[in-house]
Design a protein around this motif. Structure first.
Motif, PDB file in Angstrom:
ATOM      1  N   GLU A 396      -8.832  12.783  18.175  1.00 19.71           N
ATOM      2  CA  GLU A 396      -9.286  12.284  16.879  1.00 19.71           C
ATOM      3  C   GLU A 396      -8.330  11.182  16.393  1.00 19.71           C
ATOM      4  O   GLU A 396      -7.112  11.355  16.364  1.00 19.71           O
ATOM      5  N   LEU A 397      -8.932  10.057  16.000  1.00 23.41           N
ATOM      6  CA  LEU A 397      -8.168   8.889  15.582  1.00 23.41           C
ATOM      7  C   LEU A 397      -8.697   8.414  14.233  1.00 23.41           C
ATOM      8  O   LEU A 397      -9.905   8.262  14.049  1.00 23.41           O
ATOM      9  N   ALA A 398      -7.790   8.198  13.258  1.00 23.66           N
ATOM     10  CA  ALA A 398      -8.171   7.669  11.949  1.00 23.66           C
ATOM     11  C   ALA A 398      -7.922   6.170  11.933  1.00 23.66           C
ATOM     12  O   ALA A 398      -6.869   5.688  12.368  1.00 23.66           O
ATOM     13  N   LEU A 399      -8.893   5.413  11.413  1.00 21.25           N
ATOM     14  CA  LEU A 399      -8.804   3.962  11.313  1.00 21.25           C
ATOM     15  C   LEU A 399      -8.985   3.554   9.851  1.00 21.25           C
ATOM     16  O   LEU A 399      -9.856   4.094   9.156  1.00 21.25           O
ATOM     17  N   VAL A 400      -8.178   2.588   9.409  1.00 19.48           N
ATOM     18  CA  VAL A 400      -8.262   2.100   8.035  1.00 19.48           C
ATOM     19  C   VAL A 400      -8.185   0.585   8.042  1.00 19.48           C
ATOM     20  O   VAL A 400      -7.355   0.000   8.752  1.00 19.48           O
ATOM     21  N   VAL A 401      -9.060  -0.038   7.271  1.00 20.79           N
ATOM     22  CA  VAL A 401      -8.908  -1.449   6.938  1.00 20.79           C
ATOM     23  C   VAL A 401      -9.162  -1.559   5.439  1.00 20.79           C
ATOM     24  O   VAL A 401     -10.131  -0.992   4.919  1.00 20.79           O
ATOM     25  N   GLY A 402      -8.266  -2.277   4.738  1.00 23.64           N
ATOM     26  CA  GLY A 402      -8.412  -2.390   3.291  1.00 23.64           C
ATOM     27  C   GLY A 402      -8.024  -3.768   2.796  1.00 23.64           C
ATOM     28  O   GLY A 402      -7.431  -4.579   3.523  1.00 23.64           O
ATOM     29  N   ASP A 403      -8.335  -4.034   1.532  1.00 22.13           N
ATOM     30  CA  ASP A 403      -8.108  -5.359   0.950  1.00 22.13           C
ATOM     31  C   ASP A 403      -7.850  -5.210  -0.543  1.00 22.13           C
ATOM     32  O   ASP A 403      -8.758  -4.897  -1.317  1.00 22.13           O
ATOM     33  N   VAL A 404      -6.571  -5.415  -0.945  1.00 23.79           N
ATOM     34  CA  VAL A 404      -6.208  -5.473  -2.360  1.00 23.79           C
ATOM     35  C   VAL A 404      -6.419  -6.908  -2.830  1.00 23.79           C
ATOM     36  O   VAL A 404      -6.015  -7.859  -2.166  1.00 23.79           O
ATOM     37  N   THR A 405      -7.053  -7.078  -3.972  1.00 26.04           N
ATOM     38  CA  THR A 405      -7.337  -8.420  -4.480  1.00 26.04           C
ATOM     39  C   THR A 405      -6.066  -9.240  -4.595  1.00 26.04           C
ATOM     40  O   THR A 405      -5.067  -8.791  -5.150  1.00 26.04           O
ATOM     41  N   GLY A 406      -6.103 -10.471  -4.064  1.00 21.44           N
ATOM     42  CA  GLY A 406      -4.972 -11.384  -4.136  1.00 21.44           C
ATOM     43  C   GLY A 406      -4.318 -11.565  -2.787  1.00 21.44           C
ATOM     44  O   GLY A 406      -4.470 -10.724  -1.881  1.00 21.44           O
ATOM     45  N   HIS A 407      -3.602 -12.690  -2.645  1.00 15.63           N
ATOM     46  CA  HIS A 407      -2.808 -12.892  -1.427  1.00 15.63           C
ATOM     47  C   HIS A 407      -1.441 -13.426  -1.828  1.00 15.63           C
ATOM     48  O   HIS A 407      -1.068 -14.548  -1.534  1.00 15.63           O
ATOM     49  N   ASP A 408      -0.689 -12.539  -2.534  1.00 11.63           N
ATOM     50  CA  ASP A 408       0.653 -12.875  -2.977  1.00 11.63           C
ATOM     51  C   ASP A 408       1.511 -11.618  -2.882  1.00 11.63           C
ATOM     52  O   ASP A 408       1.084 -10.578  -2.383  1.00 11.63           O
ATOM     53  N   MET A 409       2.763 -11.723  -3.354  1.00 11.22           N
ATOM     54  CA  MET A 409       3.693 -10.612  -3.229  1.00 11.22           C
ATOM     55  C   MET A 409       3.221  -9.384  -4.016  1.00 11.22           C
ATOM     56  O   MET A 409       3.423  -8.254  -3.592  1.00 11.22           O
ATOM     57  N   ARG A 410       2.596  -9.615  -5.159  1.00  8.31           N
ATOM     58  CA  ARG A 410       2.120  -8.472  -5.953  1.00  8.31           C
ATOM     59  C   ARG A 410       1.041  -7.710  -5.195  1.00  8.31           C
ATOM     60  O   ARG A 410       1.057  -6.477  -5.152  1.00  8.31           O
ATOM     61  N   ALA A 411       0.114  -8.451  -4.584  1.00  7.23           N
ATOM     62  CA  ALA A 411      -0.925  -7.794  -3.807  1.00  7.23           C
ATOM     63  C   ALA A 411      -0.319  -7.045  -2.626  1.00  7.23           C
ATOM     64  O   ALA A 411      -0.741  -5.925  -2.300  1.00  7.23           O
ATOM     65  N   ALA A 412       0.682  -7.645  -1.976  1.00  7.43           N
ATOM     66  CA  ALA A 412       1.310  -6.991  -0.834  1.00  7.43           C
ATOM     67  C   ALA A 412       2.014  -5.707  -1.246  1.00  7.43           C
ATOM     68  O   ALA A 412       1.982  -4.693  -0.529  1.00  7.43           O
ATOM     69  N   THR A 413       2.663  -5.728  -2.413  1.00  9.68           N
ATOM     70  CA  THR A 413       3.358  -4.533  -2.892  1.00  9.68           C
ATOM     71  C   THR A 413       2.369  -3.409  -3.173  1.00  9.68           C
ATOM     72  O   THR A 413       2.592  -2.258  -2.774  1.00  9.68           O
ATOM     73  N   THR A 414       1.279  -3.733  -3.856  1.00  9.26           N
ATOM     74  CA  THR A 414       0.258  -2.717  -4.123  1.00  9.26           C
ATOM     75  C   THR A 414      -0.343  -2.211  -2.828  1.00  9.26           C
ATOM     76  O   THR A 414      -0.580  -1.002  -2.656  1.00  9.26           O
ATOM     77  N   MET A 415      -0.609  -3.134  -1.917  1.00 11.87           N
ATOM     78  CA  MET A 415      -1.147  -2.738  -0.611  1.00 11.87           C
ATOM     79  C   MET A 415      -0.229  -1.720   0.064  1.00 11.87           C
ATOM     80  O   MET A 415      -0.686  -0.714   0.615  1.00 11.87           O
ATOM     81  N   GLY A 416       1.085  -1.976   0.060  1.00 13.17           N
ATOM     82  CA  GLY A 416       2.017  -1.067   0.710  1.00 13.17           C
ATOM     83  C   GLY A 416       1.961   0.328   0.111  1.00 13.17           C
ATOM     84  O   GLY A 416       2.021   1.335   0.833  1.00 13.17           O
ATOM     85  N   GLN A 417       1.817   0.406  -1.217  1.00  4.82           N
ATOM     86  CA  GLN A 417       1.743   1.710  -1.869  1.00  4.82           C
ATOM     87  C   GLN A 417       0.458   2.450  -1.478  1.00  4.82           C
ATOM     88  O   GLN A 417       0.489   3.638  -1.145  1.00  4.82           O
ATOM     89  N   LEU A 418      -0.668   1.728  -1.534  1.00  7.09           N
ATOM     90  CA  LEU A 418      -1.946   2.363  -1.203  1.00  7.09           C
ATOM     91  C   LEU A 418      -1.993   2.785   0.261  1.00  7.09           C
ATOM     92  O   LEU A 418      -2.471   3.875   0.594  1.00  7.09           O
TER      93      LEU A 418
END
Length: 585
Positions: A396-418
Motif C-alpha cells: 500500500e502506497l499513499a500519494l499526495v499532490v497539493g497546491d497552496v495559493t501563491g508562489h512565494d515564501m509564505r506559500a512555501a511555509t504554509t505548504m510545509g506545515q500542511l
C-alpha cells in the motif's frame, strides 16, 4: 528644542538653490516609490525643512488633504529632528517615544513607526530627510535602515546635482546638458530598479549613458571580503584583458581599485594622469586605445562595495556637473548591485528550502514512481505546490499532490506545515483518504491556516489480480490514467478545496488499475496560463500523455513538462506519477 539648525542662513540658501517646494518632482517621487516598495511601508517622503514648514517634493502613499498640499507646519514634522541633529531618527512607536510624543502628525497623519535619514548638500548641510512611515509600531531591522540610508545617499546626490545644475545652467547649452543628465538619472532610477543580476545592471548602465557621456567601456568591479577586486563586466572586454583583471589584489593601482579603496572619485582626463595615479592600469589603457577615464565608488552600508568605471578613447575631462551625475548614478548602481546579490542569496535559500520540503520518493516496488517540481519562472523561485509519497504498509502506497495559493515564501511555509500534518495523518491514521482530508481541513480552520489549498490524497493498494486506486480530491485538477495501449482518461470526482469552510463532506473514489498503466497527479500550473484556453490545454496534455505509455517515468515527466510548461511557466508545477507492473508474460 534649539531652532538655530533650522534657521542657519547657509543651509537655507542651499535649500533655496534646489528650487524645490510643495510641488511634485518626478525624480524624488521615484525615490519615495522605491522606499515604499523596498521597505514595504504605507508612506514614504522626501521632506525638505525650512524655518517654519516642511515640503514634500517627493511623496508616495500620502493621503489627502496632505498629498494635495505637499507641506505641513513644523508642528507635524518628525524630519526637523533629523535636520537639527544631523543624525538618523528611528522611532518604533511615536505614541510612546518622548522625542516625538507631542507631534501632531501622530493624530493627523497617522505616523506611528518612523525612520528618517539625512539629505545633505555638497557642503554637508542637512536639507531634510528621506523617511519611511508606518501607521503601526515598527521594529526597523538593521538591513532596512541600511537600505534606507543608501537610498538617502543617492537622493542627496540628486539634490546636489540639482543645485549644481541650477547654479551652472545659465547658458542654453548648459541647460540642455543639465536636462539630459537629469533625464539620464530619472531613466536610471527606473531601468536599474528592474534589474536582477549584476550583468543586467552593467547592460542597463551602458544603454543609459550611450547618448550622453558616450564612453567606450563601462565597468563594474566589486570589493570582496578579503580586499580583492573582482571584475563583474569582463564579457564586454577581450578575453585576455578580462582574464587579467578578473580578480586582483586591492593594492594594485587601477581606477576601480583606487576608487573602492579611498571612497573618492578617480578622474583621469589623459594618459599622463593615468600613469601618475593608476600606473598598473596604464598598459591596459594603451592596449585598448583608451585615453581617459573616471571611476566612482559604489556606496555601501559600511563603506564602498566597489566601483563604477567609464573610459573613453579620446580625452574626456569630467566637469562638476558630470561628477555629480556619476556620483548619483553610482548610488543607483550600488542599490541595484546589492539588490541583485540579495535576490541571488534569497533564491539560493529558497531552492534549498524547497528541496528540503520535498522528500525523497520511497522504494515502491513492484510499482514505479517518479516526481518533478519546478517553481514559477518569476517570483521567489519557491512556492506552495508539493508532492509526497509514503509507504504505509505491505502493498500500500499513499500519494499526495497539493497546491497552496501563491508562489512565494509564505506559500512555501504554509505548504510545509500542511504537508507535514497530512504525512503524519497518513502514517498514524489508517483511514480512507476523504477522512484524512477532512482532518487536515479542520486543522487548517483551527490553526488559522485558511489559505485556499487544493490537494489529492490517493492510495495505491495491492489487490488480487492487480492494483486498485482509492482517492479523494479537494478542488484539485483530476488525475489522468494512462493505460498501456495509450488510452488516457481523467479520474473524475472533486469536492470543495481546503481552507474555505469547516466540516465539508468529502468523497472517496475507487478505480482498478490495469497492468502497465500510469496515474499522473499534477498541479494546475501545468495546464493553466493567462493566455490559453484551459480546455485546449487539457486536450494537449492528454494527447502528449497518449504517446508516452511506454516511456520511463522520468522521461515521461520531462516530456510533459517541456511540452506543456516549458521554461517560462507562470505558476509552480508539481507532478507525481506511479506505474503498475505490466502483464505477466
Amino acid at each position: 528644542m534649539n531652532d538655530r539648525g533650522l534657521g542657519d542662513r547657509s543651509r537655507l540658501d542651499a535649500l533655496a538653490r534646489t528650487g524645490l517646494g510643495p510641488v511634485p518632482d518626478p525624480v524624488f517621487d521615484r525615490f519615495t516609490a522605491m522606499v515604499r516598495t523596498v521597505l514595504r511601508v504605507p508612506v514614504a517622503l522626501v521632506s525638505l525643512v525650512d524655518e517654519s514648514r516642511q515640503v514634500f517634493p517627493g511623496a508616495c502613499g500620502l493621503g489627502e488633504p496632505w498629498l494635495g498640499r505637499r507641506q505641513t507646519p513644523l508642528s507635524h514634522s518628525f524630519c526637523q529632528h533629523v535636520v537639527i541633529s544631523a543624525e538618523p531618527l528611528v522611532v518604533t512607536d511615536a505614541r510612546t517615544d518622548p522625542r516625538v510624543t507631542g507631534n501632531l502628525a501622530i493624530a493627523d497623519l497617522g505616523v506611528v513607526g518612523y525612520a528618517g535619514m539625512p539629505l545633505t548638500d555638497a557642503d554637508g548641510h542637512v536639507l531634510g530627510s528621506l523617511c519611511a512611515i508606518d501607521t503601526e509600531p515598527r521594529q526597523w531591522t538593521p538591513a532596512e535602515l541600511d537600505l534606507l540610508a543608501d537610498l538617502a545617499a543617492a537622493c542627496s546626490d540628486s539634490l546636489r546635482l540639482r543645485i549644481a545644475t541650477r547654479s551652472a545652467g545659465r547658458r542654453a547649452e548648459d541647460a540642455h546638458a543639465a536636462l539630459d543628465r537629469t533625464q539620464l538619472l530619472l531613466r536610471a532610477s527606473v531601468a536599474l530598479a528592474r534589474t536582477a543580476t549584476v550583468t543586467d545592471v552593467t547592460d542597463a548602465v551602458r544603454t543609459l549613458v550611450g547618448g550622453t557621456l558616450d564612453p567606450d567601456y563601462v565597468g563594474i568591479s566589486l570589493l570582496e571580503p578579503d580586499g580583492r577586486i573582482s571584475l563583474q563586466s569582463g564579457e564586454s572586454l577581450p578575453a585576455a584583458v578580462a582574464g587579467r583583471w578578473q580578480r586582483y589584489a586591492g593594492d594594485v593601482l587601477t581606477p576601480s581599485g583606487l576608487a573602492a579603496a579611498t571612497g573618492r572619485p578617480v578622474l583621469l582626463p589623459d594618459l599622463a594622469t593615468v600613469a601618475a595615479r593608476v600606473p598598473d592600469a596604464l598598459a591596459t589603457f594603451r592596449e585598448m586605445g583608451w585615453e581617459s577615464g573616471a571611476s566612482v565608488p559604489l556606496p555601501g552600508p559600511a563603506g564602498p562595495i566597489g566601483a563604477l568605471t567609464f573610459v573613453w578613447k579620446q580625452r574626456f575631462e569630467v566637469d562638476v556637473l558630470d561628477e555629480a551625475v556619476l556620483a548619483a548614478l553610482a548610488g543607483y548602481v550600488s542599490q541595484a548591485v546589492q539588490r541583485a546579490d540579495y535576490l541571488f542569496s534569497r533564491e539560493q535559500v529558497a531552492a534549498v528550502l524547497q528541496r528540503a520540503m520535498l522528500s525523497d520518493l520511497p522504494d515502491a516496488a513492484p510499482l514505479q514512481l517518479a516526481a518533478r517540481y519546478e517553481p514559477a519562472a518569476r517570483g521567489e523561485h519557491v512556492g506552495g505546490d508539493w508532492y509526497d509519497a509514503v509507504s504505509v504498509g505491505p502493498g500500500e502506497l499513499a500519494l499526495v499532490v497539493g497546491d497552496v495559493t501563491g508562489h512565494d515564501m509564505r506559500a512555501a511555509t504554509t505548504m510545509g506545515q500542511l504537508r507535514s500534518m497530512l504525512r503524519a495523518y497518513v502514517i498514524d491514521r489508517h483511514e480512507p483518504p476523504s477522512a484524512l482530508l477532512r482532518r487536515l481541513d479542520s486543522a487548517m480552520q483551527v490553526l488559522g491556516d485558511r489559505i485556499p489549498t487544493t490537494a489529492i490524497l490517493a492510495y495505491v493498494q495491492s489487490v488480487p489480480g492487480g492494483h486498485r486506486l482509492q482517492w479523494a480530491n479537494a478542488g484539485h485538477p483530476p488525475p489522468l490514467l494512462l493505460e498501456a495501449d495509450g488510452t488516457v482518461s481523467p479520474l473524475p470526482g472533486r469536492d470543495i478545496l481546503l481552507g474555505v469552510q469547516r466540516r465539508m463532506p468529502r468523497t472517496n473514489h475507487t478505480r482498478d488499475l490495469p497492468p502497465g498503466s500510469t496515474v499522473l497527479l499534477y498541479t494546475d500550473g501545468l495546464i493553466e496560463t493567462r493566455h490559453d484556453v484551459i480546455d485546449e490545454r487539457k486536450v494537449h496534455l492528454r494527447r502528449t500523455l497518449s504517446g508516452l505509455a511506454g516511456a520511463p517515468l522520468p522521461e515521461l515527466l520531462d516530456t510533459v513538462h517541456h511540452r506543456l510548461a516549458g521554461n517560462d511557466h507562470e505558476d509552480d508545477v508539481a507532478m507525481l506519477a506511479v506505474r503498475t507492473p505490466g502483464p505477466a508474460v
